[in-house]
Design a protein around this motif. Structure first.
Motif, PDB file in Angstrom:
ATOM      1  N   PHE A  10     -27.681   9.659 -12.181  1.00  0.00           N
ATOM      2  CA  PHE A  10     -26.612   9.828 -13.156  1.00  0.00           C
ATOM      3  C   PHE A  10     -25.515   8.783 -12.959  1.00  0.00           C
ATOM      4  N   GLU A  11     -25.183   8.490 -11.718  1.00  0.00           N
ATOM      5  CA  GLU A  11     -24.088   7.565 -11.421  1.00  0.00           C
ATOM      6  C   GLU A  11     -24.366   6.144 -11.889  1.00  0.00           C
ATOM      7  N   VAL A  12     -25.626   5.731 -11.970  1.00  0.00           N
ATOM      8  CA  VAL A  12     -25.918   4.357 -12.388  1.00  0.00           C
ATOM      9  C   VAL A  12     -25.975   4.199 -13.904  1.00  0.00           C
ATOM     10  N   LEU A  13     -25.905   5.303 -14.635  1.00  0.00           N
ATOM     11  CA  LEU A  13     -25.942   5.228 -16.097  1.00  0.00           C
ATOM     12  C   LEU A  13     -24.610   4.732 -16.652  1.00  0.00           C
ATOM     13  N   PRO A  14     -24.652   3.987 -17.764  1.00  0.00           N
ATOM     14  CA  PRO A  14     -23.394   3.626 -18.436  1.00  0.00           C
ATOM     15  C   PRO A  14     -22.750   4.874 -19.057  1.00  0.00           C
ATOM     16  N   ASP A  15     -21.464   4.774 -19.357  1.00  0.00           N
ATOM     17  CA  ASP A  15     -20.701   5.923 -19.838  1.00  0.00           C
ATOM     18  C   ASP A  15     -21.286   6.556 -21.097  1.00  0.00           C
ATOM     19  N   ASN A  16     -21.772   5.737 -22.032  1.00  0.00           N
ATOM     20  CA  ASN A  16     -22.307   6.310 -23.271  1.00  0.00           C
ATOM     21  C   ASN A  16     -23.560   7.144 -23.004  1.00  0.00           C
ATOM     22  N   LEU A  17     -24.371   6.753 -22.028  1.00  0.00           N
ATOM     23  CA  LEU A  17     -25.554   7.541 -21.689  1.00  0.00           C
ATOM     24  C   LEU A  17     -25.184   8.779 -20.877  1.00  0.00           C
ATOM     25  N   LYS A  18     -24.114   8.685 -20.098  1.00  0.00           N
ATOM     26  CA  LYS A  18     -23.642   9.860 -19.357  1.00  0.00           C
ATOM     27  C   LYS A  18     -23.227  10.963 -20.333  1.00  0.00           C
ATOM     28  N   LYS A  20     -24.475  11.431 -23.317  1.00  0.00           N
ATOM     29  CA  LYS A  20     -25.701  12.000 -23.877  1.00  0.00           C
ATOM     30  C   LYS A  20     -26.329  12.994 -22.910  1.00  0.00           C
ATOM     31  N   VAL A  21     -26.339  12.648 -21.626  1.00  0.00           N
ATOM     32  CA  VAL A  21     -26.903  13.541 -20.614  1.00  0.00           C
ATOM     33  C   VAL A  21     -26.094  14.834 -20.553  1.00  0.00           C
ATOM     34  N   ILE A  25     -27.469  18.609 -21.272  1.00  0.00           N
ATOM     35  CA  ILE A  25     -27.327  19.703 -20.300  1.00  0.00           C
ATOM     36  C   ILE A  25     -26.618  20.887 -20.946  1.00  0.00           C
ATOM     37  N   ASP A  26     -25.569  20.611 -21.719  1.00  0.00           N
ATOM     38  CA  ASP A  26     -24.854  21.688 -22.414  1.00  0.00           C
ATOM     39  C   ASP A  26     -25.779  22.419 -23.383  1.00  0.00           C
ATOM     40  N   ALA A  27     -26.615  21.659 -24.104  1.00  0.00           N
ATOM     41  CA  ALA A  27     -27.547  22.279 -25.049  1.00  0.00           C
ATOM     42  C   ALA A  27     -28.547  23.174 -24.312  1.00  0.00           C
ATOM     43  N   LEU A  28     -29.033  22.722 -23.166  1.00  0.00           N
ATOM     44  CA  LEU A  28     -29.956  23.536 -22.374  1.00  0.00           C
ATOM     45  C   LEU A  28     -29.289  24.815 -21.881  1.00  0.00           C
ATOM     46  N   LEU A  29     -28.043  24.703 -21.454  1.00  0.00           N
ATOM     47  CA  LEU A  29     -27.319  25.878 -20.972  1.00  0.00           C
ATOM     48  C   LEU A  29     -27.127  26.890 -22.098  1.00  0.00           C
ATOM     49  N   ILE A  30     -26.720  26.410 -23.260  1.00  0.00           N
ATOM     50  CA  ILE A  30     -26.498  27.298 -24.395  1.00  0.00           C
ATOM     51  C   ILE A  30     -27.808  27.934 -24.840  1.00  0.00           C
TER      52      ILE A  30
END
Length: 82
Positions: A10-18, A20-21, A25-30
């Motif tokens: 996660f830390e190596v991803l650019p901000d725009n991809l973070k 999206k991730v 994760i929020d969609a999975l939780l909901i």
């Protein structure tokens, strides 16, 4: 897969991809009815409230906060076609 490996990836991803991730994760939780509470940081789930959206007519009841009184009135732009 451990959380340490996921955190490193996660830390190596650019901000725009973070973003999206985080949204995924929020969609999975909901979707699974899981609520997390994190006092240090606000998460993107509104006040840890999980909304259950049922497919079909009336499934979105309570989600739309405001609808104008004249919502169903025909628009003036389409008078020529009516």
């Amino acid at each position: 897969m451990g959380t340490g490996i996921i955190a490193k990836k996660f830390e190596v991803l650019p901000d725009n991809l973070k973003l999206k991730v985080e949204g995924y994760i929020d969609a999975l939780l909901i979707e699974n009815g899981i609520s997390i509470s994190d006092s240090a940081e606000h998460n993107s789930i509104a006040e840890n409230k999980v909304l259950e959206i049922k497919p079909g007519f009336g499934g979105g009841k309570g989600i739309i906060g405001y609808m104008a009184d004249d919502f169903d009135t025909p628009l003036d732009d389409f008078k020529d076609y009516m």
